[in-house]
Structure formats: C-alpha cells, structure tokens
Design a protein around this motif. Structure first.
Motif, PDB file in Angstrom:
ATOM      1  N   LEU A 183       3.115  43.767  12.456  1.00  0.00           N
ATOM      2  CA  LEU A 183       2.429  43.779  11.169  1.00  0.00           C
ATOM      3  C   LEU A 183       1.457  44.948  11.130  1.00  0.00           C
ATOM      4  O   LEU A 183       0.988  45.401  12.176  1.00  0.00           O
ATOM      5  N   GLY A 226       0.992  40.482  14.768  1.00  0.00           N
ATOM      6  CA  GLY A 226       1.280  39.056  14.690  1.00  0.00           C
ATOM      7  C   GLY A 226       0.812  38.316  15.925  1.00  0.00           C
ATOM      8  O   GLY A 226       0.358  37.173  15.847  1.00  0.00           O
ATOM      9  N   CYS A 268      -1.675  35.156  15.918  1.00  0.00           N
ATOM     10  CA  CYS A 268      -1.337  33.901  16.594  1.00  0.00           C
ATOM     11  C   CYS A 268      -2.479  33.474  17.509  1.00  0.00           C
ATOM     12  O   CYS A 268      -2.874  32.302  17.528  1.00  0.00           O
ATOM     13  N   GLY A 317      -1.782  40.759   8.730  1.00  0.00           N
ATOM     14  CA  GLY A 317      -2.339  39.774   9.627  1.00  0.00           C
ATOM     15  C   GLY A 317      -3.624  39.148   9.121  1.00  0.00           C
ATOM     16  O   GLY A 317      -3.813  37.934   9.205  1.00  0.00           O
ATOM     17  N   GLU A 331       5.277  38.474   6.766  1.00  0.00           N
ATOM     18  CA  GLU A 331       6.271  39.520   7.011  1.00  0.00           C
ATOM     19  C   GLU A 331       5.987  40.684   6.063  1.00  0.00           C
ATOM     20  O   GLU A 331       5.887  40.484   4.851  1.00  0.00           O
ATOM     21  N   LEU A 344       5.750  33.877  11.582  1.00  0.00           N
ATOM     22  CA  LEU A 344       4.878  35.024  11.815  1.00  0.00           C
ATOM     23  C   LEU A 344       5.620  36.171  12.482  1.00  0.00           C
ATOM     24  O   LEU A 344       6.091  36.051  13.617  1.00  0.00           O
ATOM     25  N   ASP A 345       5.710  37.299  11.783  1.00  0.00           N
ATOM     26  CA  ASP A 345       6.349  38.488  12.351  1.00  0.00           C
ATOM     27  C   ASP A 345       5.396  39.153  13.351  1.00  0.00           C
ATOM     28  O   ASP A 345       4.183  39.199  13.140  1.00  0.00           O
ATOM     29  N   TRP A 346       5.958  39.644  14.439  1.00  0.00           N
ATOM     30  CA  TRP A 346       5.123  40.281  15.470  1.00  0.00           C
ATOM     31  C   TRP A 346       4.548  41.595  14.948  1.00  0.00           C
ATOM     32  O   TRP A 346       3.354  41.864  15.063  1.00  0.00           O
ATOM     33  N   MET A 387       7.078  32.539  16.014  1.00  0.00           N
ATOM     34  CA  MET A 387       6.988  33.991  16.061  1.00  0.00           C
ATOM     35  C   MET A 387       8.379  34.590  15.866  1.00  0.00           C
ATOM     36  O   MET A 387       9.344  34.152  16.491  1.00  0.00           O
TER      37      MET A 387
END
Length: 229
Positions: free
Chosen positions: A58, A63, A67, A37, A11, A54-56, A83
């Motif tokens: 970034l 993110g 992933c 990331g 994050e 995991l934050d989308w 996520m």
C-alpha cells in the motif's frame, strides 16, 4: 433487517479492488473500501468491520504495518485480518502471520478459495451469519432454523428480538452500546431512535424470564449498554 457481515477491503489497485468488491457483494456482504493504510486504520476503528482484507503493498503505510497497528489496538485486535500479497516466499507468509494476520493469501488467488477462507474467519466472529448453533448457559439458538430454546423449552421471539439475542450470543460478555446494537440489528442505513433498543431488549428479557421463571442472562451496564452474562 439486520446488517450482513461487513468486510473492509484495503487495496490501492482499482482493478483488484473492483474484483474483490464485486465478489463480496455477490455473496451478500456489506463492503467498505480503503486505498491507503492510514485510511484503513481509521475506518477499522470507526466502523469496526467484521473482517478486513488487507493488501500488503500500500502507499505510504504498508499493509503489514497496518496489521501490526490493528492487532496492537484494543478496539480492533479482535477483527480477523486476511493479508493478500504477491509475496509468496515462506519468510513473507511467516512475517505476515507473526504480525497478527489471521490468514495469508498469495496473488494470484482463487476467488472461490478466498471466499471460503472469509467464511472460515467469519464463523469465529459472526457464527450466526453462517448458520451456526449458538449456546450460552441454558439458552440455545438454532440460527439455521430460527429457533430459540431456554432450558429445553422453545421460545417464540419476534424477528427483532431474535436478531438481538443472536448478537448477544455471538459475543458473550461483550458490552454493546445502543448505537452498536442499532447498527448490528437494524442496519446502518436505517434511522431508529436509540430508545427503541431499550424497548426490544425489554421484550427479549421478558421472554427469556417467562420460559423458566428465573432471571434472564442479559445485564444492563449503566452508561454503556447491554451485555450477555
């Protein structure tokens, strides 16, 4: 003491990261942090956390791309990824899940609900950490009561041998290196000679054999480490 389940928080917003870290540590988890990331992917490969938040959104690498990389890489694809995103549209949720995310949480989220979702994912990869009963062949481990049975006969193991056995039982077939066992059973911040692992594995195998007079289910993998089954 064995290490607690480890969570990697990815994050870039400091305030959001601090809230997550505070609540995770309050639950007793070992927490690591990444703000980009690329750093997250490198840390996941090096540290192999038990779970990744995991934050989308970034910087540089999103993110969703992190992933995808995690799930396309053999050494990290088994790590659960939750996520976290401000994107609440169904199409975004579906995209996140299609990229391999194991769960998808929309901001703003309930911390209580998020912790419950974390426990659900950890139940798959670290069942002993949530008090699950583990079974493999004729060996059973009651992690809540710290009792071990082989073919119905109770075994009396030392605390280190108990932690070793639960580690093996959580991932039957996985080959654990001595360094990986040191991290999981003794903890990352404690220095123990790797030969100590051999001593305690030997004690565990002896106890398992003594229970039934038959071979134990732990095998030595030459040049690699140990595995169950």
């Amino acid at each position: 003491m064995a290490s607690q389940p480890s969570v990697l928080v990815v994050e870039d917003e400091a305030s959001q990261r601090e809230i997550l870290v505070y609540n995770l540590e309050a639950e007793g988890y070992e927490v690591r942090q990444a703000t980009s990331g690329d750093a997250a992917f490198d840390m996941a490969r090096e540290d192999h956390p038990d779970l990744i938040l995991l934050d989308w959104m970034l910087p540089e690498v999103s993110g969703i791309e992190v992933c995808r990389r995690l799930k396309a890489t053999a050494e990290t694809r088994g790590i659960p990824v939750i996520m976290i995103s401000a994107r609440s549209e169904e199409v975004d949720r579906v995209r996140g899940l299609e990229m391999g995310a194991d769960d998808y949480v929309v901001k703003p989220y309930s911390v209580v609900e998020l912790m419950a979702r974390i426990r659900t994912q950890l139940r798959r990869v670290r069942p002993a950490s949530v008090g699950e009963r583990l079974e493999f062949a004729d060996v059973a481990v009651d992690t809540a009561e710290h009792r071990v049975f082989r073919d119905g006969q109770e075994l009396h193991l030392g605390p280190t041998e108990f932690r070793l056995l639960t580690t093996f039982m959580e991932r039957p077939g996985r080959v654990w290196s001595r360094d990986q066992l040191l991290d999981r059973v003794w903890g990352r911040d404690i220095y123990v000679d790797s030969r100590t692992v051999d001593v305690h594995v030997g004690r565990l195998r002896k106890a398992l054999r003594a229970a039934t007079g038959t071979d134990d289910p732990i095998r030595t993998v030459r040049g690699a480490g140990y595995a169950l089954g």
